[in-house]
Enzyme design. Structure first.
Site, PDB file in Angstrom:
ATOM      1  N   HIS A  50      12.769  -2.672   2.093  1.00 41.08           N
ATOM      2  CA  HIS A  50      12.182  -1.377   2.458  1.00 41.08           C
ATOM      3  C   HIS A  50      13.085  -0.279   1.949  1.00 41.08           C
ATOM      4  CE1 HIS A  50       9.238  -3.309   4.964  1.00 41.08           C
ATOM      5  NE2 HIS A  50      10.215  -4.076   5.418  1.00 41.08           N
ATOM      6  N   LEU A  51      12.476   0.778   1.451  1.00 40.38           N
ATOM      7  CA  LEU A  51      13.245   1.949   1.019  1.00 40.38           C
ATOM      8  C   LEU A  51      13.930   2.606   2.213  1.00 40.38           C
ATOM      9  CD1 LEU A  51      10.223   2.957  -1.028  1.00 40.38           C
ATOM     10  CD2 LEU A  51      12.447   2.931  -2.131  1.00 40.38           C
ATOM     11  N   SER A  52      13.144   2.818   3.268  1.00 45.05           N
ATOM     12  CA  SER A  52      13.676   3.479   4.461  1.00 45.05           C
ATOM     13  C   SER A  52      14.226   2.417   5.419  1.00 45.05           C
ATOM     14  CB  SER A  52      12.568   4.282   5.145  1.00 45.05           C
ATOM     15  OG  SER A  52      11.524   3.423   5.575  1.00 45.05           O
ATOM     16  N   ASN A  81       7.981  -5.583  -0.868  1.00 45.70           N
ATOM     17  CA  ASN A  81       7.909  -4.449   0.056  1.00 45.70           C
ATOM     18  C   ASN A  81       6.437  -4.350   0.425  1.00 45.70           C
ATOM     19  OD1 ASN A  81       7.820  -2.126   1.501  1.00 45.70           O
ATOM     20  ND2 ASN A  81       8.873  -0.842  -0.020  1.00 45.70           N
ATOM     21  N   ARG A  99       5.155  11.046  -2.355  1.00 43.19           N
ATOM     22  CA  ARG A  99       4.893  10.692  -0.968  1.00 43.19           C
ATOM     23  C   ARG A  99       6.113  10.943  -0.081  1.00 43.19           C
ATOM     24  NH1 ARG A  99       4.810   4.527   1.318  1.00 43.19           N
ATOM     25  NH2 ARG A  99       3.977   5.082   3.338  1.00 43.19           N
ATOM     26  N   ALA A 145       3.099  -0.694   4.845  1.00 46.50           N
ATOM     27  CA  ALA A 145       2.600  -0.723   6.221  1.00 46.50           C
ATOM     28  C   ALA A 145       2.099  -2.108   6.639  1.00 46.50           C
ATOM     29  CB  ALA A 145       1.487   0.313   6.379  1.00 46.50           C
ATOM     30  N   PRO A 156       0.797  -1.227   0.000  1.00 41.41           N
ATOM     31  CA  PRO A 156       0.000   0.000   0.000  1.00 41.41           C
ATOM     32  C   PRO A 156       0.833   1.282   0.000  1.00 41.41           C
ATOM     33  CG  PRO A 156      -0.043  -1.053   2.151  1.00 41.41           C
ATOM     34  CD  PRO A 156       0.597  -2.023   1.204  1.00 41.41           C
ATOM     35  N   ASN A 157       0.318   2.248  -0.732  1.00 43.30           N
ATOM     36  CA  ASN A 157       0.865   3.611  -0.817  1.00 43.30           C
ATOM     37  C   ASN A 157       2.144   3.727  -1.629  1.00 43.30           C
ATOM     38  OD1 ASN A 157      -1.208   4.828   0.849  1.00 43.30           O
ATOM     39  ND2 ASN A 157      -0.243   3.745   2.562  1.00 43.30           N
ATOM     40  N   ARG A 186       7.254   0.607  13.534  1.00 43.70           N
ATOM     41  CA  ARG A 186       7.805   0.048  12.287  1.00 43.70           C
ATOM     42  C   ARG A 186       8.930  -0.951  12.551  1.00 43.70           C
ATOM     43  NH1 ARG A 186       5.547   3.533   8.354  1.00 43.70           N
ATOM     44  NH2 ARG A 186       5.238   5.587   9.232  1.00 43.70           N
ATOM     45  N   GLU A 230      12.572  -9.586   1.782  1.00 44.52           N
ATOM     46  CA  GLU A 230      11.798  -8.417   2.204  1.00 44.52           C
ATOM     47  C   GLU A 230      12.648  -7.169   1.994  1.00 44.52           C
ATOM     48  OE1 GLU A 230      11.001  -8.581   6.396  1.00 44.52           O
ATOM     49  OE2 GLU A 230      10.069  -6.602   6.419  1.00 44.52           O
ATOM     50  N   ASP A 241       1.314 -15.522   6.581  1.00 45.27           N
ATOM     51  CA  ASP A 241       0.829 -16.891   6.413  1.00 45.27           C
ATOM     52  C   ASP A 241       0.792 -17.295   4.946  1.00 45.27           C
ATOM     53  OD1 ASP A 241       0.546 -17.113   9.130  1.00 45.27           O
ATOM     54  OD2 ASP A 241      -1.657 -17.133   9.138  1.00 45.27           O
ATOM     55  N   TYR A 275      11.248   8.916   1.527  1.00 47.43           N
ATOM     56  CA  TYR A 275      11.281   7.896   0.472  1.00 47.43           C
ATOM     57  C   TYR A 275      12.005   8.340  -0.793  1.00 47.43           C
ATOM     58  CZ  TYR A 275       7.917   5.678   3.542  1.00 47.43           C
ATOM     59  OH  TYR A 275       7.326   5.104   4.635  1.00 47.43           O
ATOM     60  N   ARG A 295      13.174   4.412  12.499  1.00 47.88           N
ATOM     61  CA  ARG A 295      11.940   5.194  12.466  1.00 47.88           C
ATOM     62  C   ARG A 295      11.085   4.882  13.701  1.00 47.88           C
ATOM     63  NH1 ARG A 295       9.284   4.814   6.771  1.00 47.88           N
ATOM     64  NH2 ARG A 295       8.160   6.591   7.688  1.00 47.88           N
ATOM     65  N   HIS A 327       3.980  -4.431   9.101  1.00 48.79           N
ATOM     66  CA  HIS A 327       3.906  -4.313  10.557  1.00 48.79           C
ATOM     67  C   HIS A 327       2.577  -4.802  11.132  1.00 48.79           C
ATOM     68  CE1 HIS A 327       7.230  -1.816   9.390  1.00 48.79           C
ATOM     69  NE2 HIS A 327       6.438  -0.938   8.798  1.00 48.79           N
TER      70      HIS A 327
HETATM   71  C1  DQA Z   1       8.239   1.058   3.855  1.00 47.25           C
HETATM   72  C2  DQA Z   1       8.324   1.265   5.371  1.00 47.25           C
HETATM   73  C3  DQA Z   1       6.948   1.061   6.007  1.00 47.25           C
HETATM   74  O1  DQA Z   1       7.036   1.270   7.407  1.00 47.25           O
HETATM   75  C4  DQA Z   1       5.948   2.051   5.438  1.00 47.25           C
HETATM   76  O2  DQA Z   1       4.668   1.827   5.973  1.00 47.25           O
HETATM   77  C5  DQA Z   1       5.913   2.030   3.943  1.00 47.25           C
HETATM   78  C6  DQA Z   1       7.179   1.950   3.219  1.00 47.25           C
HETATM   79  C7  DQA Z   1       9.575   1.379   3.148  1.00 47.25           C
HETATM   80  O3  DQA Z   1       9.748   0.951   2.010  1.00 47.25           O
HETATM   81  O4  DQA Z   1      10.438   2.057   3.733  1.00 47.25           O
HETATM   82  O5  DQA Z   1       4.865   2.162   3.334  1.00 47.25           O
HETATM   83  O6  DQA Z   1       7.925  -0.305   3.592  1.00 47.25           O
END
Ligand code: DQA
Length: 149
Positions: free
Chosen positions: A100-102, A74, A18, A77, A10-11, A111, A98, A87, A23, A107, A80
């Protein structure tokens, strides 16, 4: 040829606009085209999919069984919060990395926990768009080393 499903949660469709301080300015399209280029150069294939819906991501993971060799995810959210995604990955036993950008550990506290991490080979967090490229390289190397052992 090794085939990798890349799932963006998501997002992540908002990348570029964003929270650029966290990011960066890179868009999802740019990330996908970097992954396609990298896949070409290491003789692998990627299919990149984004969804804001947990159930759709679960369905995509199920549909990957016996179609793709590995999953690069990725989960945004849902990382978490989602026992369902965890599952689904455990259910199809697909080698998963897995990303993550950040750096999620620098953070907010909420997270710091990932439901995906215990069912993944490993995690790459904090390198911006490079996290995806590094994750793809690591996943393909892992799949090749398992295939040749
Ligand atoms: C994220 C980190 C997550 O905590 C956040 O909700 C995201 C992006 C990242 O790529 O850093 O949507 O997965």
């Amino acid at each position: 040829m090794v085939s990798i499903l890349v799932l963006h949660g998501p997002n992540l469709n908002l990348l570029g606009k964003r929270e650029p301080g966290i990011y960066g300015a890179v868009t999802l399209e740019e990330i996908n085209s970097r992954l396609e280029q990298e896949a070409d150069s290491i003789q692998a294939k990627v299919l990149c999919v984004q969804s804001n819906h947990e159930g759709t991501l679960v369905d995509r993971i199920h549909a990957a069984w016996q179609v793709h060799d590995g999953l690069l995810i990725n989960a945004g959210a849902y990382t978490h919060t989602s026992v369902a995604l965890r599952d689904a990955i455990a259910g199809i036993q697909m080698p998963t990395v897995e990303v993550h950008l950040s750096n999620i550990y620098r953070r907010e506290e909420f997270r710091h926990h990932s439901y995906i991490a215990p069912v993944a080979i490993g995690q790459i967090s904090g390198f911006g768009a490079d996290s995806y490229v590094l994750g793809l390289q690591a996943l393909v190397r892992h799949l090749r080393s398992v295939a040749s052992s």
